[in-house]
Design a protein around this motif. Sequence first.
Motif, PDB file in Angstrom:
ATOM      1  N   ARG A 200       0.814  -1.218   0.000  1.00 22.84           N
ATOM      2  CA  ARG A 200       0.000   0.000   0.000  1.00 22.84           C
ATOM      3  C   ARG A 200       0.847   1.267   0.000  1.00 22.84           C
ATOM      4  NH1 ARG A 200      -4.684  -1.668   4.451  1.00 22.84           N
ATOM      5  NH2 ARG A 200      -5.564  -3.387   3.235  1.00 22.84           N
ATOM      6  N   SER A 201       2.070   1.176   0.523  1.00 26.42           N
ATOM      7  CA  SER A 201       2.920   2.369   0.599  1.00 26.42           C
ATOM      8  C   SER A 201       4.362   1.980   0.311  1.00 26.42           C
ATOM      9  CB  SER A 201       2.817   3.016   1.988  1.00 26.42           C
ATOM     10  OG  SER A 201       3.746   4.077   2.123  1.00 26.42           O
ATOM     11  N   ILE A 202       5.011   2.714  -0.591  1.00 23.56           N
ATOM     12  CA  ILE A 202       6.420   2.482  -0.893  1.00 23.56           C
ATOM     13  C   ILE A 202       7.139   3.811  -0.983  1.00 23.56           C
ATOM     14  CG2 ILE A 202       5.926   2.347  -3.384  1.00 23.56           C
ATOM     15  CD1 ILE A 202       8.383   0.492  -3.586  1.00 23.56           C
TER      16      ILE A 202
ATOM     17  N   VAL B 258       3.082   6.620  -3.046  1.00 22.60           N
ATOM     18  CA  VAL B 258       4.326   6.355  -3.775  1.00 22.60           C
ATOM     19  C   VAL B 258       5.219   7.569  -3.630  1.00 22.60           C
ATOM     20  CG1 VAL B 258       5.376   5.873  -6.009  1.00 22.60           C
ATOM     21  CG2 VAL B 258       3.156   4.880  -5.447  1.00 22.60           C
ATOM     22  N   ASN B 259       6.460   7.344  -3.164  1.00 21.08           N
ATOM     23  CA  ASN B 259       7.413   8.444  -3.023  1.00 21.08           C
ATOM     24  C   ASN B 259       8.763   7.991  -3.564  1.00 21.08           C
ATOM     25  OD1 ASN B 259       9.032  10.578  -2.335  1.00 21.08           O
ATOM     26  ND2 ASN B 259       8.369  10.706  -0.207  1.00 21.08           N
ATOM     27  N   PHE B 260       9.107   8.474  -4.768  1.00 21.72           N
ATOM     28  CA  PHE B 260      10.399   8.176  -5.398  1.00 21.72           C
ATOM     29  C   PHE B 260      11.247   9.451  -5.499  1.00 21.72           C
ATOM     30  CE2 PHE B 260       8.960   4.260  -8.093  1.00 21.72           C
ATOM     31  CZ  PHE B 260       8.685   3.583  -6.913  1.00 21.72           C
TER      32      PHE B 260
ATOM     33  N   LEU C 244       1.325  10.964  -4.418  1.00 15.79           N
ATOM     34  CA  LEU C 244       2.303  10.660  -5.456  1.00 15.79           C
ATOM     35  C   LEU C 244       3.402  11.723  -5.429  1.00 15.79           C
ATOM     36  CD1 LEU C 244       3.155   9.030  -7.981  1.00 15.79           C
ATOM     37  CD2 LEU C 244       1.758  10.581  -9.341  1.00 15.79           C
ATOM     38  N   ASP C 245       4.650  11.278  -5.231  1.00 21.79           N
ATOM     39  CA  ASP C 245       5.772  12.222  -5.139  1.00 21.79           C
ATOM     40  C   ASP C 245       6.935  11.707  -5.989  1.00 21.79           C
ATOM     41  OD1 ASP C 245       7.713  14.070  -4.545  1.00 21.79           O
ATOM     42  OD2 ASP C 245       7.454  13.978  -2.362  1.00 21.79           O
ATOM     43  N   PHE C 246       7.154  12.341  -7.145  1.00 18.83           N
ATOM     44  CA  PHE C 246       8.298  12.038  -8.014  1.00 18.83           C
ATOM     45  C   PHE C 246       9.240  13.239  -8.096  1.00 18.83           C
ATOM     46  CE2 PHE C 246       5.716   8.789 -10.692  1.00 18.83           C
ATOM     47  CZ  PHE C 246       5.997   7.804  -9.751  1.00 18.83           C
ATOM     48  N   SER C 247       9.225  14.107  -7.105  1.00 24.20           N
ATOM     49  CA  SER C 247       9.992  15.348  -7.173  1.00 24.20           C
ATOM     50  C   SER C 247      11.504  15.102  -7.135  1.00 24.20           C
ATOM     51  CB  SER C 247       9.595  16.272  -6.017  1.00 24.20           C
ATOM     52  OG  SER C 247       9.852  15.652  -4.770  1.00 24.20           O
ATOM     53  N   ASP C 248      12.251  16.087  -7.619  1.00 20.12           N
ATOM     54  CA  ASP C 248      13.719  16.090  -7.575  1.00 20.12           C
ATOM     55  C   ASP C 248      14.307  14.883  -8.291  1.00 20.12           C
ATOM     56  OD1 ASP C 248      13.888  18.466  -5.944  1.00 20.12           O
ATOM     57  OD2 ASP C 248      13.185  17.245  -4.284  1.00 20.12           O
TER      58      ASP C 248
ATOM     59  N   ASN D 193      -8.994   9.416  -6.054  1.00 16.04           N
ATOM     60  CA  ASN D 193      -8.694   9.494  -4.621  1.00 16.04           C
ATOM     61  C   ASN D 193      -7.427  10.285  -4.318  1.00 16.04           C
ATOM     62  OD1 ASN D 193     -10.769   7.835  -3.199  1.00 16.04           O
ATOM     63  ND2 ASN D 193     -10.059   6.283  -4.650  1.00 16.04           N
ATOM     64  N   LEU D 194      -6.800  10.870  -5.343  1.00 18.10           N
ATOM     65  CA  LEU D 194      -5.532  11.560  -5.155  1.00 18.10           C
ATOM     66  C   LEU D 194      -5.687  12.791  -4.266  1.00 18.10           C
ATOM     67  CD1 LEU D 194      -2.593  11.188  -6.135  1.00 18.10           C
ATOM     68  CD2 LEU D 194      -3.081  12.883  -7.918  1.00 18.10           C
TER      69      LEU D 194
END
Length: 961
Positions: A146-148, A172-174, A196-200, A216-217
């Motif tokens: 559910r969370s990565i 999701v946090n990459f 959702l975090d694809f920053s940097d 649901n975001l």
Amino acid sequence: MRNLLGVFFFIFLSPFLVKSLSPSLNDDVLGLIVFKADIQDPDGKLSSWNEEDYSPCNDWVGVKCNPRSNRVSDLVLDGFGLSGKLGRGLLQLKFLRKLSLAKNNLTGSISLSFAQLSDLRVLDLSKNSFSGSIPTDFFSQCGSLRSISLAKNKFSGAIPESLGSCSTLAAVNFSGNQFWGFLPLGLWSLSGLRSLDFSDNMLEGEIPEGIGSLNNLRAISLRNNQLTGKVPDGMGNCLLLRSIDLSQNLLSGGLPSTMQKLSLCNNLVLRKNGFGGEVPDWIGGLRSLETLDLSENNFSGRVPDSFGKLQSLKTLNVSKNALTGSLPEAMSNCANLLAFDVSHNSLTGNIPSWVFKLGLQQVLLSGNGLSGSIDDAFALSLENSRNKLLILDVSQNKLSGEIPSAVGDFGSLQLLNMSRNSFFSSIPAKVGQMKSLSILDLSENRLNGSIPSEIGLLKSLDEMRLEKNSLGGNIPISIGNCASLISLSLAHNEITGPIPASLAKLTLLQIADFSFNKLKGAIPKQLANLVNLQSFNISHNELEGELPAGAFFNTINPSSVSGNPSLCGAVVNRSCPTVLPKPIVLNPNSTDATTDTITQSFGRSKKLLSISAIIAICAAAAIIIGVIAITVLNLRVRAATSRPAVALNFSGGDDFSHSPSTDGDSGKLVMFSGEPDFSTATHALLNKDCELGRGGFGAVYRTMLGDGRSVAIKKLTVSSLVKSQEDFEREVKKLGKVRHDNLVALEGYYWTPSLQLLIYEFVSGGNLYKHLHEGSDGSHLSWHDRFNIILGAAKGLSHLHKMNIIHYNLKSSNILIDGFGEPKVADYGLARLLPMLDRYVLSSKIQSALGYMAPEFACKTVKITEKCDVYGFGILILEVVTGKRPVEYMEDDVVVLSDMVRGALEDGKVEECVDNRMQGKFPADEAIPVMKLGLICTSQVPSNRPDMAEVVNILELIRCP
């Protein structure tokens, strides 16, 4: 213990045996012990993990179990200081639901198949040093995940399309990696995704229209990538969105009107893109907005009146656009507004009174065309609101009139910038009431009168700029009470009188500029005690006499003292009037021949030796003695190394030891990492053809061990080293325990009374010096490479300091680059092998480190500490960024790198110091702070330098603010 671990590994490699084990043998214990065996735990945080325990559920740190099944459900080891790579032991935790290893120093790629952990819900590997790409099928069987979070690592490559297979994912946090390529299309099918975090990263392409299917975001951050195109209309379909951060990309066009449906949105950050057109009026309908940042875009037109409806708004930033018109009065309804930034636009009109009525903490109006008097806005403001203001910047406008004395009522103000306007009259005395003020900038106005003595009440003031006005009178003596002052500029005024001696109390002062005034009198000698002084400009005044004698003033730039006809001394190339001492009176009745000779000698002399001449003679004598001593030491070293090289015949099997002998043909070999077969390494290890280089402690050779592994062997110079085998082994074994990805590992050693060898891992990429100064023009390092080298070397040095090891000999030739471009610090701690840390012997050993050595090496009364390494690291930073050597010898001059960069910084030209081989392909917002950090590290006072752990944190903040 070794046999027990062997059994564990055998069990894991034999699944048939695992199935036949008794149920009483707990798989969780086995898995966790094997996991522990694969990593390093320098702080002993996992000491409670005991392989003899039946279950890990009682008192094992970081372990949580399901009370019903008594199996491990959570493993949380955040911030434990662990290093090494993830082993397969974790896969034995079949009932694991949460795995969190954040904030460690774990390395390697992610090769484990976490799909075997079918119950895993949360996976957090953030803030480590994992690298490499994510396998394409890594998420193909992600079970109930559910969370990565893989945030703030060194992952690269494309984000796998298989991520779309994780139908249960909610977060999701990459962020903070080096992922490139396009956003995976399968991502938009994850209907349960909330965050959702694809920053940097380095992602490119457009934001797909499919984002509208994420019903649901709640939060999306794509900050600091290379995304292009427009914001898709589908963004407006994510009705539950509360936070949107698309800043620092290449997005363009206008904002889609569908976004007006995002009534729950709290934070909308679109900074630093290419958005254009007028600011949409519908933004005023997003009543939940608390942060709105549209800065650094191409928006035009007026600030919408509808902004007045944003009564929840706390931060508004529309700076660096092309907005016009006046500030709307409707914004007086924004009762919760705390930070207001409309700087660097083309706004006109007066400053409205509501700016000071709302109780704002930050007001930034600089770089516009605002006009009129600020006094009216102050007069209409509420008295009880003034104490909330922390930052007020109205610089670079067309404001005029007096600086109102009411400015002193802002007792909490930390920054006041009213520069580059047309304010006149004197500085109000009530400015002394702003006891929290850190920066005061009233430069480039038409101020007159004297500097008020009340300025001395500003004990927190770091920077004061009053240059380019018409100020007169004397510099107030009370300015010496501004104990925190670092920078002081009074240049281009009409100030008269002397430079007050009270300035000597400003022990933190680094920059002082009194140029182009009418100052008179002598320069106070006490200013020589300002040990942090970097720039002191007194040019074009009417000062007289000799400069103070001190470390800074002995090397002051001549341009900083020019234009003072009555100044004298070597710097201005004008001799000072000689002051002869009183004549020596000898006993006239003495019959001592020596006395007569002295009397006659003084009688014939027309000029006596000055104190400076005597010091120069003593210094010359000391240099001559030092040269002779170094020559003698070098002759001894050459005599020792001229003996025939010993061919070492290593036999296989266990580590062995022979009794010390004087023939040098037998000795003791110890390997720290295993027991390799040396039976085939019977050739001479010290073959001249295999020599890699030479340093202060000896020559280095490359050879091949019997197991096919290359190692580097340093043959130590015997002269000045410890003679006791016991002392030698004790110190070397300490160095053998040091393990870090950014340190060259010491694999072992060889000892005889006449020959000592250190066996290191072989690093294939050569040293940093050659990459910087001896490579061809086409093989230069990119900014990304250089930053990683600086950060990696900092981490290695920080680890050494944690283990109480000082390097003593840090320089670019002792930074090796491996085959993956990662830096490894070499030759650390070899000064431990000296019988005592005698500064003369030590400096002779590391004389090749000219330019890197901290100034305390020359002072016997100052203790040599880790701050010496910090100084050398600061020089290394400047060398890597500029591509120049620490000391450059020109035809008629010697250029010291740190002085050159510091001078460029003072002149506002520091960006020109960056290595031009990068052809401008570097981020100035990283390169300039890195160079400033280098200058801080090279402070003359050790206590002013940060420690290496702080340096690592600062570098990481520069890369990921």
